[in-house]
Design an enzyme around this catalytic site. Structure first.
Site, short mmCIF file in Angstrom:
data_model
loop_
_atom_site.label_atom_id
_atom_site.label_comp_id
_atom_site.label_asym_id
_atom_site.label_seq_id
_atom_site.Cartn_x
_atom_site.Cartn_y
_atom_site.Cartn_z
N SER A 196 0.86 -1.18 0.00
CA SER A 196 0.00 0.00 0.00
C SER A 196 0.90 1.23 0.00
CB SER A 196 -0.89 -0.04 1.25
OG SER A 196 -1.72 1.10 1.32
N LYS A 214 -0.86 -0.89 -4.49
CA LYS A 214 -2.11 -0.19 -4.16
C LYS A 214 -1.77 1.25 -3.88
CE LYS A 214 -4.72 -0.28 0.12
NZ LYS A 214 -5.48 -1.13 1.08
N LEU A 215 -2.43 2.16 -4.61
CA LEU A 215 -2.23 3.59 -4.39
C LEU A 215 -3.34 4.12 -3.51
CD1 LEU A 215 -1.39 4.83 -8.02
CD2 LEU A 215 0.19 3.97 -6.26
N LYS A 216 -2.96 4.82 -2.46
CA LYS A 216 -3.96 5.54 -1.67
C LYS A 216 -4.40 6.76 -2.46
CE LYS A 216 -4.19 3.32 2.28
NZ LYS A 216 -5.47 2.72 2.71
N ASP A 220 -7.17 2.77 -3.20
CA ASP A 220 -7.94 2.75 -1.95
C ASP A 220 -8.25 4.17 -1.52
OD1 ASP A 220 -9.09 2.23 0.51
OD2 ASP A 220 -7.32 1.28 1.39
N ASN A 227 -10.35 4.98 1.19
CA ASN A 227 -10.72 5.11 2.61
C ASN A 227 -11.91 6.06 2.81
OD1 ASN A 227 -7.40 4.51 3.12
ND2 ASN A 227 -8.88 3.36 4.35
N GLU A 266 -11.08 0.44 -3.82
CA GLU A 266 -11.43 0.03 -2.46
C GLU A 266 -12.12 1.18 -1.73
OE1 GLU A 266 -7.93 -1.43 -0.55
OE2 GLU A 266 -8.81 -1.49 1.45
N ASP A 281 -13.87 -2.42 2.23
CA ASP A 281 -13.00 -2.63 3.39
C ASP A 281 -13.80 -2.21 4.63
OD1 ASP A 281 -11.12 -2.36 5.44
OD2 ASP A 281 -9.70 -1.14 4.32
N LYS A 311 -10.05 -8.04 6.83
CA LYS A 311 -9.13 -7.70 7.92
C LYS A 311 -9.71 -8.31 9.18
CE LYS A 311 -7.63 -3.17 6.18
NZ LYS A 311 -7.92 -1.71 6.26
N GLY A 363 -4.30 -4.94 5.54
CA GLY A 363 -3.24 -4.73 6.52
C GLY A 363 -3.52 -3.48 7.33
C1 NPQ Z 1 -6.55 0.25 4.55
N1 NPQ Z 1 -4.27 -0.06 5.48
O1 NPQ Z 1 -6.48 -0.70 3.82
C2 NPQ Z 1 -5.57 0.50 5.69
C3 NPQ Z 1 -5.62 1.88 6.15
C4 NPQ Z 1 -4.84 2.24 7.36
C5 NPQ Z 1 -2.15 -0.74 4.58
O2 NPQ Z 1 -3.55 0.75 3.50
C6 NPQ Z 1 -3.01 3.31 11.89
C7 NPQ Z 1 -4.07 2.46 12.08
C8 NPQ Z 1 -2.65 3.65 10.62
C9 NPQ Z 1 -4.79 2.01 11.01
C10 NPQ Z 1 -3.03 3.52 8.23
C11 NPQ Z 1 -3.38 0.07 4.46
C12 NPQ Z 1 -3.37 3.18 9.53
C13 NPQ Z 1 -4.46 2.35 9.73
C14 NPQ Z 1 -3.77 3.06 7.18
C15 NPQ Z 1 -5.17 1.90 8.63
O3 NPQ Z 1 -7.49 1.01 4.40
MG MG Z 2 -8.59 0.02 2.85
#
Ligand code: NPQ
Ligand code: MG
Length: 369
Positions: free
Chosen positions: A135, A161-163, A189, A191, A214, A239, A263, A291
């Protein structure tokens, strides 16, 4: 099994680089580990809640509080505890799935170690290694992003995976696709950073052959995701919305997602995660393992889960070095873009005592009475 107590262990883990998402920037991971003590053995669970309630409503101080006051007492009172009894014993407490997952995993690990059974075998894993994705956070510029992606590909990561967020979506995707070519496995992703009114902007991602987008919309908005899916060619993966097997069944029935990110922390533990896996498998819905910036303790268990048969897409199961210069377990390392599934009993890894001590900020013992 009868427990003597739980220990709550808090750690402060510096990240190798700031990790920026649509909900904030992370530079240090505030970790909560749960250690279950049976008197002749231990078990570990990692709580994936963040330091602040930004990814989801849970956060690490409230997780510690609910474990201390409401979850641990229910389990410490049980004389014949086993992993399948944890969920029912904790069901009267509403929500707090990340806290519940951490204590259930600690109990499950202790129970499996006592029987010499690896978590992967217990869950029904069918592989001994899993493909690793990574990620990639939101960057200040496209050149920085391209450098970061190039670095991860050089390390062997098999999927990127690009945020994304409004203002950082089509351009980074276009730049990465142009630089690294059509064969790169690429996904994004959000979020939950978009609104239904952003449908036209999200449709501009359609030409780039993304594996999936995502969680574009709010956690609660299953109908919005179903409507969005009818306007996008890119498959939608959920997610944050998938908080249980029932939520996954609803999302699939509504057409809100074509792929599911599993997750274990978000859904209340590995047993519920396996139920979601089985449900998705039965519906032909591909899944992958998400993750949460886990230490080696949480990572080990995720890698075991990711070895189940419906995990047909690479996960955010990255190497330890993606996040930490020093992990608390022997580091997970890529071999040909894959991570090996631990083969020892339980989660198959142990924190290194000296490293754990160095990074620990507080400890609290919760005794059975
Ligand atoms: C996701 N993870 O898939 C999460 C988002 C994420 C690897 O992209 C602290 C606690 C920091 C939870 C950073 C990845 C975090 C967190 C990112 C969750 O959406
Ligand atoms: Mg996510």
């Amino acid at each position: 099994m009868k427990l003597h107590g739980f220990e709550l262990v808090r750690l402060s883990m510096p990240l190798v680089a700031p990790f920026r998402t649509s909900f904030g920037v992370q530079t240090v991971r505030d970790v909560l580990l749960v250690r279950a003590d049976t008197g002749d053995g231990v078990g570990w669970g990692e709580c994936v809640a963040g330091g602040e309630p930004l990814y989801s409503s849970e956060y690490v101080d409230d997780a510690a509080d609910v474990i201390r006051r409401f979850l641990a007492p229910r389990l410490l009172a049980a004389d014949r505890l086993d992993p399948a009894r944890v969920g029912p014993a904790l069901a009267p407490v509403r929500g707090h799935r990340m806290a519940k997952a951490a204590v259930e995993t600690a109990v499950l690990d202790a129970w499996l170690r006592g029987r010499g059974v690896p978590l992967a075998a217990y869950l029904g894993a069918t592989r001994d290694r899993v493909p690793a994705g990574v990620s990639v956070g939101i960057m200040d510029s496209l050149p920085e992003l391209l450098d970061a992606v190039a670095g991860y590909l050089a390390q062997g990561y098999l999927r990127i995976k690009l945020k994304i967020e409004p203002g950082w979506d089509v351009e980074p995707v276009r730049a990465v696709r142009e630089r690294f070519g059509d064969d790169l496995l690429l996904q994004v992703d959000a979020n939950a950073a978009y609104q239904p009114a952003d449908t036209r902007q999200l449709a501009r991602l359609d030409p780039y052959q993304l594996l999936l987008i995502e969680q574009p919309l709010d956690e609660d908005d299953l109908r919005g995701h179903a409507a969005l899916a009818r306007h996008l060619r890119t498959p939608i993966c959920l997610d944050e919305s998938i908080t249980s097997a029932r939520a996954a069944a609803d999302a699939i029935a509504l057409g809100a997602c074509a792929v599911v990110n599993i997750k274990p922390g978000r859904v209340g533990g590995y047993l519920e995660a396996r139920r979601i896996h089985d449900l998705c498998h039965a519906h032909g819905v591909p899944v992958w393992c998400g993750g949460m910036l886990e230490t080696g303790v949480g990572r080990a268990a995720n890698v075991a889960l990711a070895a189940l048969p419906a995990f047909t897409l690479p996960g955010d199961t990255s190497a330890s070095s993606r996040y930490y210069a020093q992990d608390i377990t022997p580091p997970f390392e890529l071999a040909g873009g894959q991570l090996g599934v631990p083969s020892g009993p339980g989660i198959g890894v142990d924190p290194i005592p000296d490293t754990l001590r160095e990074l620990t900020t507080s400890k609290e013992w919760l005794a059975a009475r």
